[in-house]
Enzyme design. Structure first.
Site, mmCIF file in Angstrom:
data_model
loop_
_atom_site.group_PDB
_atom_site.id
_atom_site.type_symbol
_atom_site.label_atom_id
_atom_site.label_comp_id
_atom_site.label_asym_id
_atom_site.label_seq_id
_atom_site.Cartn_x
_atom_site.Cartn_y
_atom_site.Cartn_z
ATOM 1 C CD GLU A 163 38.066 10.961 -22.147
ATOM 2 O OE1 GLU A 163 38.666 10.166 -21.461
ATOM 3 O OE2 GLU A 163 36.983 10.652 -22.766
ATOM 4 C CD GLN A 202 -6.285 -6.033 -11.283
ATOM 5 O OE1 GLN A 202 -5.876 -5.669 -10.334
ATOM 6 N NE2 GLN A 202 -6.140 -6.996 -12.140
ATOM 7 C CD GLU A 224 -0.434 -2.733 -10.871
ATOM 8 O OE1 GLU A 224 -1.184 -2.144 -10.505
ATOM 9 O OE2 GLU A 224 0.010 -3.730 -10.656
ATOM 10 C CG HIS A 225 -2.925 -4.519 -14.327
ATOM 11 N ND1 HIS A 225 -3.040 -4.071 -13.058
ATOM 12 C CD2 HIS A 225 -2.668 -5.784 -13.982
ATOM 13 C CE1 HIS A 225 -2.903 -4.784 -12.075
ATOM 14 N NE2 HIS A 225 -2.392 -6.011 -12.607
ATOM 15 C CG HIS A 241 43.002 6.829 -18.323
ATOM 16 N ND1 HIS A 241 42.904 7.767 -17.251
ATOM 17 C CD2 HIS A 241 41.794 6.213 -18.226
ATOM 18 C CE1 HIS A 241 42.015 7.466 -16.330
ATOM 19 N NE2 HIS A 241 41.082 6.778 -16.811
ATOM 20 C CG ASN A 250 -0.316 -0.071 2.540
ATOM 21 O OD1 ASN A 250 0.939 0.162 2.428
ATOM 22 N ND2 ASN A 250 -0.953 -0.162 3.548
ATOM 23 C CG HIS A 276 -6.024 -5.289 -5.601
ATOM 24 N ND1 HIS A 276 -5.468 -6.202 -5.008
ATOM 25 C CD2 HIS A 276 -6.090 -5.702 -7.041
ATOM 26 C CE1 HIS A 276 -5.289 -7.355 -5.721
ATOM 27 N NE2 HIS A 276 -5.738 -6.953 -6.951
ATOM 28 C CG ASP A 327 -4.142 -9.854 -10.562
ATOM 29 O OD1 ASP A 327 -3.123 -9.262 -11.338
ATOM 30 O OD2 ASP A 327 -5.318 -9.458 -10.560
HETATM 31 N N1 LIG Z 1 1.587 -2.840 -7.839
HETATM 32 C C1 LIG Z 1 1.491 -4.136 -7.832
HETATM 33 O O1 LIG Z 1 2.496 -4.834 -8.334
HETATM 34 C C2 LIG Z 1 0.565 -4.727 -6.467
HETATM 35 C C3 LIG Z 1 0.424 -5.954 -6.540
HETATM 36 C C4 LIG Z 1 -0.396 -6.455 -5.567
HETATM 37 C C5 LIG Z 1 -0.970 -5.615 -4.652
HETATM 38 N N2 LIG Z 1 -0.786 -4.391 -4.700
HETATM 39 C C6 LIG Z 1 -1.105 -3.389 -3.668
HETATM 40 O O2 LIG Z 1 -0.923 -3.730 -2.403
HETATM 41 C C7 LIG Z 1 -1.549 -3.304 -1.545
HETATM 42 C C8 LIG Z 1 -1.863 -3.969 -0.298
HETATM 43 O O3 LIG Z 1 -2.230 -3.082 0.634
HETATM 44 P P1 LIG Z 1 -2.743 -3.715 1.989
HETATM 45 O O4 LIG Z 1 -2.930 -2.447 2.922
HETATM 46 O O5 LIG Z 1 -3.898 -4.623 1.809
HETATM 47 O O6 LIG Z 1 -1.616 -4.435 2.586
HETATM 48 P P2 LIG Z 1 -0.035 -4.023 2.884
HETATM 49 O O7 LIG Z 1 0.619 -5.264 3.685
HETATM 50 O O8 LIG Z 1 0.520 -3.410 1.942
HETATM 51 O O9 LIG Z 1 -0.166 -2.979 4.163
HETATM 52 C C9 LIG Z 1 -0.371 -3.245 5.501
HETATM 53 C C10 LIG Z 1 0.556 -2.450 6.401
HETATM 54 O O10 LIG Z 1 -0.006 -1.166 6.085
HETATM 55 C C11 LIG Z 1 0.365 -0.363 7.461
HETATM 56 N N3 LIG Z 1 -0.498 0.679 7.645
HETATM 57 C C12 LIG Z 1 -1.831 0.356 7.693
HETATM 58 N N4 LIG Z 1 -2.427 1.632 8.097
HETATM 59 C C13 LIG Z 1 -1.423 2.634 8.292
HETATM 60 C C14 LIG Z 1 -1.389 3.838 8.909
HETATM 61 N N5 LIG Z 1 -2.260 4.356 9.395
HETATM 62 N N6 LIG Z 1 0.010 4.258 9.408
HETATM 63 C C15 LIG Z 1 1.084 3.471 9.030
HETATM 64 N N7 LIG Z 1 1.065 2.384 8.803
HETATM 65 C C16 LIG Z 1 -0.135 1.744 8.489
HETATM 66 C C17 LIG Z 1 0.479 -1.522 8.386
HETATM 67 O O11 LIG Z 1 1.921 -1.720 8.942
HETATM 68 C C18 LIG Z 1 0.102 -2.697 7.867
HETATM 69 O O12 LIG Z 1 1.142 -3.960 8.052
HETATM 70 C C19 LIG Z 1 -2.744 -2.438 -2.385
HETATM 71 O O13 LIG Z 1 -2.532 -1.215 -2.372
HETATM 72 C C20 LIG Z 1 -2.788 -3.359 -3.568
HETATM 73 O O14 LIG Z 1 -3.512 -2.575 -4.549
HETATM 74 C C21 LIG Z 1 0.050 -3.845 -5.843
HETATM 75 N N1 LIG Z 2 -3.634 -7.239 -9.307
HETATM 76 C C1 LIG Z 2 -2.571 -7.113 -8.236
HETATM 77 C C2 LIG Z 2 -1.538 -6.311 -8.917
HETATM 78 O O1 LIG Z 2 -1.813 -5.075 -8.751
HETATM 79 C C3 LIG Z 2 -1.933 -8.464 -7.907
HETATM 80 C C4 LIG Z 2 -2.964 -9.400 -7.291
HETATM 81 C C5 LIG Z 2 -2.696 -10.175 -6.307
HETATM 82 N N2 LIG Z 2 -3.816 -11.076 -6.096
HETATM 83 C C6 LIG Z 2 -4.833 -10.502 -6.756
HETATM 84 N N3 LIG Z 2 -4.337 -9.561 -7.347
HETATM 85 ZN ZN LIG Z 3 -5.477 -8.399 -8.719
#
Ligand SMILES: NC(=O)c1ccc[n+]([C@@H]2O[C@H](COP(=O)([O-])OP(=O)(O)OC[C@H]3O[C@@H](n4cnc5c(N)ncnc54)[C@H](O)[C@@H]3O)[C@@H](O)[C@H]2O)c1
Ligand SMILES: N[C@H](CO)Cc1c[nH]c[nH+]1
Ligand SMILES: [Zn+2]
Length: 419
Positions: free
Chosen positions: A405, A255, A320-321, A410, A211, A258, A351
């Protein structure tokens, strides 16, 4: 989803929106940077104590609970996993493995002159940290996507960090043969892997999605620890003229679910398709709280004046996608993390099971690179070898350049061997 025409009366508003979208990556990191910097500093200074403080606060880590997930826990998780899910994980792992093997850079040698050999050797990184998100949903698929290419590359030490790991994530770790798995997440896990704590030894490079907090933390530590890329909240662009509205809407909703910060966009010059997709998205997202939230906040449909403009906008956003109508569209695609072609290629297949990696660049980093791959886990080291004859042959050119140079040392280092 907001409907935005890029021509006529809404032209200026559309241009402003595109600019906002272009700056989104940096703006999002800035929003969370103060809190992330505090967490990073606390873990750097306090080690395990700092790490445990935040793991308890954000992810409910119990006092005295082991940070390390044991192999035994992973084994039990695997045994408790339904056979259909075990089979799905095995198929996914097999396809990810085969794709990574195919992508692995090769070693080679050429001879630019007689007596001169140049080439490259490929060596794995020593240690990597794979971040596996676990906040909203458990993502066992991400464990397979990060660990598998690292193994294909031959990385000796592979660390996994994931907050409050679910049974499915531990089962995937068992399948992949993970030996160092810590139940920590967020910016504090990134700090632990980048700086090291009493329990978690630092790594050479951190990979994996997360995130905003995780992504900002990776960006900040990147001055002292390698990272793959910003792989933050999910983004999807569908650029279509002839697509099926129900299928397009399903991908946008998928998507968007997420993260409330996810970004879902349709770009088309077809007013009719725009309207059909908007209606289908409304229906399909009605019961999906997170998708509804992100679609309402960021979701938009650009209706462009021409097909060419739709394509240009797509490359500007570098999503991204990206989904396109047909293989012929690949000709104009310049910037994207991963491309899905045609009506029968749901982004969810990528995915999970197709094989190409689902860890993909966000925030327009698709202008610079594609998704995570075995290349992220190796170094391509160049090699050059000369015989006396070879040096005599092309040495004078090096001397000429060195003298131009003004680097006399060298020039002499070549000349001394040519005598
Ligand atoms: N771009 C990619 O390749 C890809 C692939 C898969 C998933 N994703 C993304 O990954 C992300 C997963 O996010 P998630 O939140 O489910 O899991 P995450 O593991 O990324 O985040 C959870 C962590 O966020 C922290 N957190 C939450 N609230 C907080 C706050 N207020 N202050 C400080 N830290 C805080 C905590 O430490 C917690 O462990 C999503 O945004 C998803 O779209 C991206
Ligand atoms: N769409 C995500 C990448 O943005 C990857 C994922 C994991 N599980 C499901 N989807
Ligand atoms: Zn996904």
């Amino acid at each position: 989803m907001k409907l935005v025409r890029t021509f006529g009366r809404s032209k200026a508003a559309a241009a402003a929106l595109v600019e906002t979208l272009e700056q989104r990556g940096a703006a999002n990191t800035a929003k969370v940077e103060p809190v992330v910097r505090r967490i990073l500093a606390d873990v750097r200074k306090g080690g395990d104590t700092g790490l445990r403080k935040y793991a308890a606060k954000f992810d409910g880590l119990a006092k005295g609970q082991a940070l390390l997930v044991s192999r035994e826990e992973m084994h039990v998780a695997w045994d408790d996993t339904a056979p259909e899910l075990q089979a799905a994980m095995m198929v996914a792992r097999g396809n990810i493995l085969a794709f990574a093997e195919a992508q692995k850079p090769k070693e080679w040698t050429i001879a630019p002159a007689e007596g001169v050999k140049t080439g490259q050797i490929v060596r794995p990184l020593g240690s990597v940290g794979c971040y596996v998100p676990g906040g909203r949903y458990p993502l066992p698929s991400t464990l397979l996507m990060t660990v598998t290419p690292a193994q294909v590359a031959g990385v000796e030490r592979i660390v996994v960090c994931s907050p409050k790991p679910a049974r499915e994530t531990m089962a995937a770790a068992w399948l992949a043969g993970v030996t160092e798995f810590y139940r920590v997440g967020g910016a504090q896990a990134i700090a632990a892997m980048a700086f090291g704590t009493e329990t978690i030894g630092r790594v050479d490079k951190i990979v994996g999605p997360g995130n905003l907090f995780v992504t900002a933390a990776k960006t900040i530590v990147s001055t002292e620890c390698g990272i793959d890329m910003p792989a933050g909240p999910t983004e999807i662009v569908v650029t279509s003229e002839t697509g099926d509205a129900a299928g397009i809407a399903a991908d946008l909703v998928a998507q968007a679910e997420h993260d409330p910060e996810a970004l879902a966009i349709l770009i088309t010059s077809s007013e009719a398709l725009a309207k059909d997709v908007a209606a289908a998205v409304k229906l399909q997202s009605a019961k999906n709280a997170i998708a509804k939230q992100s679609l309402a906040a960021q979701g938009c449909i650009f209706v462009t004046e021409s097909v060419a403009e739709a394509r240009e906008l797509t490359n500007r956003l570098a999503p991204e996608h990206l989904t396109v109508d047909a293989a012929a569209d690949l000709k104009w695609v310049r910037n994207a993390g991963s491309v899905f072609v045609g009506a029968y290629a749901p982004q969810s297949m990528g995915d999970y099971v197709s094989g190409p990696n689902h860890v993909l660049p966000t925030g327009r980093v698709g202008r610079l690179r594609g998704g995570l791959s075995v290349m992220d886990f190796v170094k391509v080291i160049t090699v050059q070898e000369y015989t006396r004859k070879g040096l005599r042959k092309i040495g004078p050119h090096a001397i000429a350049l060195a003298e131009a140079e003004g680097l006399v040392g060298h020039a002499e280092s070549v000349r001394v061997r040519m005598r």
